[in-house]
Design a protein around this motif. Structure first.
Motif, short mmCIF file in Angstrom:
data_model
loop_
_atom_site.label_atom_id
_atom_site.label_comp_id
_atom_site.label_asym_id
_atom_site.label_seq_id
_atom_site.Cartn_x
_atom_site.Cartn_y
_atom_site.Cartn_z
N ALA A 171 28.14 -7.84 67.25
CA ALA A 171 27.74 -9.17 67.73
C ALA A 171 26.55 -9.67 66.93
N LYS A 172 26.63 -10.90 66.44
CA LYS A 172 25.57 -11.45 65.60
C LYS A 172 24.44 -12.02 66.46
N GLU A 173 23.23 -11.93 65.90
CA GLU A 173 22.04 -12.47 66.55
C GLU A 173 21.43 -13.55 65.68
N GLY A 174 20.60 -14.38 66.31
CA GLY A 174 19.91 -15.42 65.57
C GLY A 174 18.95 -14.84 64.55
N ASP A 183 15.42 -14.72 61.99
CA ASP A 183 13.98 -14.94 61.96
C ASP A 183 13.32 -14.75 63.33
N THR A 184 13.77 -13.75 64.08
CA THR A 184 13.10 -13.45 65.33
C THR A 184 13.40 -12.00 65.71
N LEU A 185 12.65 -11.47 66.67
CA LEU A 185 12.84 -10.11 67.14
C LEU A 185 13.63 -10.14 68.43
N ARG A 186 14.69 -9.31 68.52
CA ARG A 186 15.50 -9.22 69.72
C ARG A 186 15.76 -7.77 70.07
N VAL A 187 15.76 -7.48 71.38
CA VAL A 187 16.21 -6.20 71.89
C VAL A 187 17.49 -6.46 72.67
N ARG A 188 18.47 -5.58 72.50
CA ARG A 188 19.74 -5.75 73.20
C ARG A 188 20.34 -4.40 73.55
N LEU A 189 21.31 -4.41 74.46
CA LEU A 189 22.02 -3.19 74.84
C LEU A 189 23.42 -3.25 74.24
N ILE A 190 23.77 -2.23 73.45
CA ILE A 190 25.08 -2.18 72.81
C ILE A 190 25.77 -0.89 73.23
N LEU A 201 16.38 -5.48 66.71
CA LEU A 201 16.73 -6.20 65.49
C LEU A 201 15.67 -7.24 65.17
N PHE A 202 15.39 -7.40 63.89
CA PHE A 202 14.56 -8.51 63.41
C PHE A 202 15.34 -9.22 62.32
N ASP A 203 15.46 -10.53 62.46
CA ASP A 203 16.22 -11.33 61.50
C ASP A 203 17.64 -10.80 61.38
N GLY A 204 18.16 -10.27 62.52
CA GLY A 204 19.52 -9.76 62.56
C GLY A 204 19.70 -8.38 61.97
#
Length: 554
Positions: free
Chosen positions: A129-132, A134-141, A152-155
């Motif tokens: 799954a793609k993320e936006g 230029d930002t930092l995201r935490v996700r559950l995969i 992830l940072f910058d995807g």
């Protein structure tokens, strides 16, 4: 971290709602998606600011300007006592996000830019799954059956990312991601833990006239597996919790639908395989459902079996407009013809009365009643061969109080079919549809003002799917226009008419359906094509309140 006593003394000096460095050092934005407390209710998405993943009324003012987003679309929200809150109807989204850029600040002699992001998740994502950017995201995969936290940072994965875990009880725990930015965190998959991760981007820049050598990112994450109240029902073997009633066989799509009094009306429509047409694939029923008991279906006299037909209502009668009839049998070359029919149905006498035909036949169009005038827009005129079917160049209007005047022809700045129309503020909105001879979807919205007799453009339909905008349905409730399409998301037109707001989702995403008003403040999704076949499930979701303050985002 800075001691809490220092934080509290620092807060006393804050005079505005802007987030200053003292509080930013140890407090973060958090999001939570909370399921409805009772069946048929609305879920709540909450954004709050605190060191720990629980809201605190002392910091609520710092959430004032936060925007809660689903699929990149802003969700209407209001300010609560402890958090910024958004109602969500139907199936909760898998992810909800928000962020805040605190700008350039200084700690000691070092300057840096500070950015916060927050995510609430209700379902596990695929690692692809793609993320936006230029930002930092935490996700559950989920990878090979194992649920993992991914930073992830910058995807791209953040190797060795620092993670702070907040378990259900006890003190926070430090953790570190592996070289792929992944970690196994106890309690996360069960929804009993929360966490934040951080990352420093050494790229220098300038913001608001201030230089900075690096950007510090903090991303929070919460997971609520029980929030998947909408389930993952299929069109054939499961009944979603949003189920309101069930259509008798056969289920239909591309039909005429309307609500008048305590009855929901379903006129004819398409049955069988998609894109297969014959005299056998058009339903031979005109039925109505009692909205009070949600079980009683009554058969009514069918004037003509059609698909791609429009059915609208005023306060006394129903009006059937246009549609397509197939003349070929199964296995024969298709002979499809649009009709120009316009008829009125009296629900008291259960009789049809023929009215003036439209100037030209049309099908896969749509219609709406504004005041005492029926407006018809879009569609095409089929005359046996769909490859050469022309698109009407005009919208039509019929004054129900002056039927002798016939149809008024209104030149229009578009030619589209398989669209939907609706009304807000006395204006006609024409949403999306297909252009050209193929399946090219246009997300454009055209707006006609009957008072000035002029056209303008409204906000394009949201959604990134290639079919979003095809086979949508729209209806206005309490002078707010709602629509839904292939994504299953339900959107509301802003009060100003300049943007679409996400307010909920159907459990069964569908196209070529009908969105209609239900009992109380509810919205119904009737029939349509869900996962490649007609669904008999009629869903209902409660509509959020629309006070002026909420519409203004206050």
């Amino acid at each position: 971290m800075i001691p809490r006593c220092f934080l509290k003394s620092s807060l006393v000096a804050l005079a505005t709602a802007s987030i200053l460095p003292q509080i930013a050092w140890a407090h973060f934005i958090w999001l939570k998606a909370e399921p409805a407390k009772q069946p048929g209710g609305t879920a709540t998405i909450r954004a709050f600011f605190n060191e720990e993943p629980e809201p605190d009324a002392a910091f609520v003012k710092y959430t004032k300007n936060l925007q809660l987003k689903v699929d990149g679309q802003t969700v209407p929200s209001t300010q609560g006592e402890e958090s910024r809150n958004a109602d969500w109807a139907g199936k909760l989204p898998t992810t909800v996000d928000t962020e805040h850029d605190l700008g350039v600040m200084t700690k000691g002699e070092k300057s840096y830019r500070l950015k916060y992001t927050a995510r609430a998740q209700t379902g596990v994502l695929a690692p692809t799954a793609k993320e936006g950017s230029d930002t930092l995201r935490v996700r559950l995969i989920e990878v090979d059956g194992q649920k993992l936290v991914e930073v992830l940072f910058d995807g791209k994965p953040v190797a060795k990312a620092r993670i702070k875990v907040y378990p259900a009880s006890g003190e926070p725990i430090d953790a570190t991601a592996d070289d792929q930015g992944r970690a196994t965190i106890a309690g996360i998959a069960e929804g009993t833990s929360a966490l934040w991760a951080n990352h420093v981007d050494a790229t220098p820049g300038t913001k608001d006239g201030k230089d900075y050598p690096e950007t510090r990112y903090y991303a929070t994450f919460t997971y609520n597996p029980s929030a998947q109240a909408g389930g993952t029902a299929s069109a054939s073997d499961e009944v979603p919790p949003t189920s309101f009633a069930t259509m008798p066989a056969p289920a239909v799509n591309s039909f005429g639908g309307a609500v008048l009094g305590k009855w929901l009306y379903v006129y004819s429509g398409h049955v069988g395989r998609t894109h297969r047409y014959s005299v056998e694939t058009t339903d031979k029923h005109f039925r109505r459902l009692n909205l009070e008991d949600r079980k009683t279906w009554e058969d009514l006299p069918l004037e003509k079996d059609l698909q791609g037909v429009a059915l609208v209502a005023d306060d006394k009668a129903l009006y059937r407009i246009g549609g397509m009839a197939a003349k070929n049998k199964v296995g024969e070359d298709e002979e499809l013809y649009s009709v120009a029919d316009f008829s009125r149905f009296d629900p008291e006498t259960k009789t049809w009365t023929k009215l003036a035909d439209m100037p030209e036949p049309r099908s896969t169009h749509d219609a709406v009643v504004i005041g005492r005038t029926v407006y018809v827009a879009g569609g095409w005129t089929m005359d046996g061969d769909s490859d050469t079917s022309p698109y009407p160049k005009s919208t039509l209007a019929f004054d129900l109080d002056h039927p002798d005047a016939g149809w008024k022809v209104i030149p229009q700045p578009f030619q589209r079919r398989a669209l939907s129309v609706g009304e807000q503020g006395g204006k006609l909105f024409v949403l999306g549809g297909l252009v050209g001879g193929g399946m090219k979807v246009d997300k454009r919205v055209d707006v006609y003002d009957p008072k000035s007799g002029t056209w303008s453009q409204g906000p394009d339909l949201p959604g990134g799917g290639r079919t979003e905008g095809f086979g949508t349905s729209a209806f206005a409730v309490n002078d707010r226009l709602y629509y839904s399409g292939a994504s299953g998301r339900i959107y509301r037109l802003s009060q100003a008419g300049d943007a679409w707001e996400s307010i909920g989702a159907w459990s069964l995403p569908r196209i070529t359906h009908r969105v209609l008003p239900g009992p109380g403040r509810t919205l119904l999704a009737v029939g349509g094509n869900a996962k490649g076949k007609q669904t008999p499930v009629i869903e209902a979701i409660p509509l959020p309140e629309t006070p002026a303050a909420a519409a203004a985002g206050e």
